[in-house]
Design a protein around this motif. Structure first.
Motif, PDB file in Angstrom:
ATOM      1  N   TYR A   1      78.694  21.013   2.047  1.00  0.00           N
ATOM      2  CA  TYR A   1      78.894  22.193   2.886  1.00  0.00           C
ATOM      3  C   TYR A   1      77.890  23.292   2.529  1.00  0.00           C
ATOM      4  CZ  TYR A   1      81.097  26.277   5.015  1.00  0.00           C
ATOM      5  OH  TYR A   1      81.339  27.423   5.749  1.00  0.00           O
ATOM      6  N   ALA A   2      77.736  23.588   1.230  1.00  0.00           N
ATOM      7  CA  ALA A   2      76.805  24.639   0.806  1.00  0.00           C
ATOM      8  C   ALA A   2      75.370  24.283   1.181  1.00  0.00           C
ATOM      9  CB  ALA A   2      76.925  24.863  -0.698  1.00  0.00           C
ATOM     10  N   LEU A   3      74.986  23.021   0.992  1.00  0.00           N
ATOM     11  CA  LEU A   3      73.625  22.585   1.337  1.00  0.00           C
ATOM     12  C   LEU A   3      73.386  22.627   2.845  1.00  0.00           C
ATOM     13  CD1 LEU A   3      73.178  19.662  -1.199  1.00  0.00           C
ATOM     14  CD2 LEU A   3      71.731  21.708  -1.059  1.00  0.00           C
ATOM     15  N   SER A   4      74.436  22.378   3.644  1.00  0.00           N
ATOM     16  CA  SER A   4      74.274  22.447   5.103  1.00  0.00           C
ATOM     17  C   SER A   4      74.005  23.878   5.546  1.00  0.00           C
ATOM     18  CB  SER A   4      75.515  21.893   5.811  1.00  0.00           C
ATOM     19  OG  SER A   4      76.623  22.779   5.677  1.00  0.00           O
ATOM     20  N   LEU A   5      74.633  24.846   4.890  1.00  0.00           N
ATOM     21  CA  LEU A   5      74.371  26.257   5.211  1.00  0.00           C
ATOM     22  C   LEU A   5      72.960  26.638   4.777  1.00  0.00           C
ATOM     23  CD1 LEU A   5      77.790  27.876   4.171  1.00  0.00           C
ATOM     24  CD2 LEU A   5      77.006  27.363   6.478  1.00  0.00           C
ATOM     25  N   GLN A   6      72.535  26.111   3.615  1.00  0.00           N
ATOM     26  CA  GLN A   6      71.191  26.428   3.127  1.00  0.00           C
ATOM     27  C   GLN A   6      70.116  25.864   4.057  1.00  0.00           C
ATOM     28  OE1 GLN A   6      68.421  24.524   1.666  1.00  0.00           O
ATOM     29  NE2 GLN A   6      67.433  26.542   1.566  1.00  0.00           N
ATOM     30  N   SER A   7      70.364  24.699   4.621  1.00  0.00           N
ATOM     31  CA  SER A   7      69.360  24.066   5.483  1.00  0.00           C
ATOM     32  C   SER A   7      69.087  24.878   6.742  1.00  0.00           C
ATOM     33  CB  SER A   7      69.803  22.643   5.864  1.00  0.00           C
ATOM     34  OG  SER A   7      70.958  22.693   6.698  1.00  0.00           O
ATOM     35  N   ALA A   8      70.009  25.783   7.074  1.00  0.00           N
ATOM     36  CA  ALA A   8      69.815  26.648   8.249  1.00  0.00           C
ATOM     37  C   ALA A   8      69.108  27.951   7.884  1.00  0.00           C
ATOM     38  CB  ALA A   8      71.166  26.955   8.885  1.00  0.00           C
ATOM     39  N   SER A   9      68.604  28.018   6.653  1.00  0.00           N
ATOM     40  CA  SER A   9      67.910  29.227   6.177  1.00  0.00           C
ATOM     41  C   SER A   9      66.683  29.527   7.038  1.00  0.00           C
ATOM     42  CB  SER A   9      67.470  29.008   4.723  1.00  0.00           C
ATOM     43  OG  SER A   9      66.462  29.922   4.362  1.00  0.00           O
ATOM     44  N   PRO A  10      66.384  30.811   7.271  1.00  0.00           N
ATOM     45  CA  PRO A  10      65.199  31.164   8.070  1.00  0.00           C
ATOM     46  C   PRO A  10      63.884  30.986   7.306  1.00  0.00           C
ATOM     47  CG  PRO A  10      66.298  33.152   7.301  1.00  0.00           C
ATOM     48  CD  PRO A  10      67.171  31.999   6.905  1.00  0.00           C
ATOM     49  N   TRP A  11      63.973  30.731   5.981  1.00  0.00           N
ATOM     50  CA  TRP A  11      62.769  30.614   5.160  1.00  0.00           C
ATOM     51  C   TRP A  11      62.419  29.152   4.920  1.00  0.00           C
ATOM     52  CZ3 TRP A  11      66.887  33.703   2.984  1.00  0.00           C
ATOM     53  CH2 TRP A  11      66.815  35.039   3.382  1.00  0.00           C
ATOM     54  N   SER A  12      61.140  28.871   4.817  1.00  0.00           N
ATOM     55  CA  SER A  12      60.662  27.503   4.622  1.00  0.00           C
ATOM     56  C   SER A  12      60.672  27.138   3.144  1.00  0.00           C
ATOM     57  CB  SER A  12      59.241  27.365   5.185  1.00  0.00           C
ATOM     58  OG  SER A  12      58.729  26.081   4.928  1.00  0.00           O
ATOM     59  N   ASN A  13      61.622  26.278   2.756  1.00  0.00           N
ATOM     60  CA  ASN A  13      61.723  25.747   1.398  1.00  0.00           C
ATOM     61  C   ASN A  13      61.577  26.815   0.312  1.00  0.00           C
ATOM     62  OD1 ASN A  13      62.133  23.712  -0.481  1.00  0.00           O
ATOM     63  ND2 ASN A  13      59.955  23.196  -0.623  1.00  0.00           N
ATOM     64  N   PRO A  14      62.489  27.796   0.266  1.00  0.00           N
ATOM     65  CA  PRO A  14      62.409  28.817  -0.780  1.00  0.00           C
ATOM     66  C   PRO A  14      62.706  28.235  -2.162  1.00  0.00           C
ATOM     67  CG  PRO A  14      64.463  29.015   0.437  1.00  0.00           C
ATOM     68  CD  PRO A  14      63.648  27.964   1.141  1.00  0.00           C
TER      69      PRO A  14
END
Length: 540
Positions: A38-51
């Motif tokens: 769940y946490a990784l799915s939210l991170q994958s929607a981040s507006p930044w490219s591979n922070p």
């Protein structure tokens, strides 16, 4: 129809306080889902490219989010295929903070293994008790703490070793594991400041609830926040932050053994924007020259949790760091961390408050004598309800029944009130109130006053038995280096600022105040010093 007050969130019909923050859509309760995914799915929607996910402050090593996800998957498959760990097994984790610990946590959660983290500074007897409670089949440790562990079904895996690094970098096939949100995810240990350690059972649903709450109120930014959380990852504070930081794509700076100078040095070097600490660290930042000479201009917010922070300390902090938002939050291990918090700048102006309810959380203030729910601004025991409330205490039905009461409410044991604007103010632990001639004296209030004195580094207050009064407030004081502050001066300093029944009546000077890893005062240890054992003389 329910009539919820739009300022306080109070419903006069049910006498329940509701969150006024925007509602959060939790995943469907019956959908198979683990907290790591769940946490990784939210991170994958981040507006930044591979922070960057993690930075090791000692070496400067950086782990990007893509590498974090790959290492998590590699370790999970190794633990399945080679070690033969299965869903429902429990893993005991005895590790100091490092960039390897979040990778380990995510790997274990993703395959349904229950995590039971313990503080590496715990004694052998404490660890034995925790192992007895959680019944792990495997342990993860560092080379310096492995000797404290008993023999388990599987061998202990040392995480600061080349072998562990190989486990996180070698690809293996992963067996899909279906994890229910109601499956056990972690067994954390209550702080045990007043009694026997209990194992708090947290589910994946609990963790998903707290992560979704933080994700739902996250601030909009042009670049990722750089966060430093110098609290043990074994404590609920550090544990859920490991998950929350991934969900909101923070870059987390990890420091090993904590000291304030090391912390502010890391803030300067890595341009940290968000610092989350316990109250003694906030107090330390206001004293002497500890932070002088360091560039802290990157800091936007300092969040304090685990114990109340007094208005006097906040005033000194704000005077010294006017550009930094100082906020507090409130939660317990049993509530999977924070359920109240100060989030926006205008909320942080409510000095001394622990903030407003997070989304999907409810609260009541209950009269501890009658059991009646109270109105705004009336003091009583804080009760909580919502998806982050624990499943119970493992193998302790008696403690569970006395803490989790009807309709899913959690009795916190804390005394406080919620004002007409929905802000929570925590007074103290109900069990720790000092009874002086029938009056209730909160030790935390006196401790906060003492800590505001320029010549006092730290302080704690306990009840001292007295035949006439019942109990007297007694202060243990750590003086600043070189100070000759007397007990009479301390008694006079407090007496000028409190009602007569709250006066300090006895003072003892000590080198340090015993505390838990989260900064909570171990009053039982101070009582051992202050109170003579029958048949012996006092240690004072």
């Amino acid at each position: 129809m329910d009539q919820i007050d739009l300022k306080s969130g109070f419903n006069p019909q049910t006498k329940t306080f509701h969150s006024l923050r925007s509602p959060i859509n939790l995943p469907p309760e019956n959908a198979p889902l683990n907290a790591a995914t769940y946490a990784l799915s939210l991170q994958s929607a981040s507006p930044w490219s591979n922070p960057i996910a993690l930075i090791d402050s000692a070496t400067g090593r950086r782990v990007a989010y893509s590498e974090f996800a790959n290492r998590t998957q590699s370790l999970a498959s190794y633990l399945q295929r080679v070690v033969k760990l299965s869903k429902g097994d429990t893993a005991f984790v005895l590790c100091a903070n490092s960039i390897r610990v979040p990778i380990l946590y995510f790997s274990l959660l993703s395959i349904g293994v229950v995590i039971s983290p313990a503080n590496p500074i715990s004694s052998g007897s404490e660890i034995f008790r925790q192992v007895e409670v959680s019944k792990p089949v495997i342990a993860f440790s560092t080379s310096s703490t492995a000797h404290k562990l008993p023999k388990l079904r599987y061998e202990t895996i040392i995480i600061d070793s080349p072998e562990f690094d190989s486990m996180t970098s070698t690809k293996h096939e992963t067996d899909s594991v279906e994890v229910s949100q109601h499956d056990l995810a972690a067994i954390l240990y209550s702080s045990g400041t007043t009694g026997r350690t209990k194992g708090v059972m947290l589910t994946h649903r609990n963790l998903i609830g707290v992560v979704s709450g933080y994700h739902g109120v996250k601030e909009e930014r042009k670049s990722p926040a750089v966060a430093l959380y110098p609290v043990p990852y074994s404590h609920v504070f550090g544990f859920f932050y490991c998950l929350k930081s991934v969900a909101v794509s923070e870059t987390v700076v990890v420091i090993g053994r904590f000291d304030v100078r090391k912390m502010v040095k890391a803030v300067e070097e890595f341009r940290v924007t968000h610092l989350s600490v316990v109250p003694p660290v906030v107090v330390a930042m206001t004293k002497g020259d500890i932070v002088d000479g360091f560039d802290l201009r990157s800091l936007e917010r300092v969040a304090s949790g685990a114990a109340p922070l007094g208005k006097e300390v906040i005033a000194v902090f704000k005077q010294r760091f006017p550009g930094i938002m100082l906020s507090q939050g409130y939660g317990l291990t049993e509530s999977t961390g924070a359920v109240f918090g100060l989030l926006r700048p205008e909320e942080c102006l409510n000095w001394g408050s622990a903030g407003r309810l997070f989304p999907h959380c409810e609260a009541k203030i209950v009269d501890p004598t009658t059991g009646d729910a109270l109105l705004p601004s009336q003091q009583g025991e804080i009760w909580l309800r919502g998806p982050t409330i624990m499943k119970g205490y493992i193998n302790d039905p008696e403690a569970t029944l006395s803490t989790l009461v009807s309709d899913g409410w959690l009795r916190t044991g804390d005394l406080g009130y919620i004002d007409k604007d929905g802000y929570l103010y925590v007074i103290d632990r109900l069990k720790e109130l000092i009874k002086y001639k029938g009056f209730q004296v909160p030790p935390a209030e006196l401790e906060q006053l003492l800590q505001s004195h320029p010549e006092i580094t730290d302080a704690a207050v306990i009840p001292y038995p007295d035949e006439e009064a019942g109990e007297l407030p007694m202060a243990f004081v750590v003086r600043q280096t070189g100070s000759s502050l007397s007990d009479a001066e301390i008694i006079d300093f407090v007496a000028k600022q409190v009602a007569p029944y709250k006066k300090i009546r006895r003072v003892a000077f000590v080198d340090s105040i015993p505390k838990t890893a989260a900064g909570k005062i171990l009053r039982r240890e101070l009582k051992k010093i202050a109170l003579p054992v029958p048949g012996s003389s006092s240690k004072l």
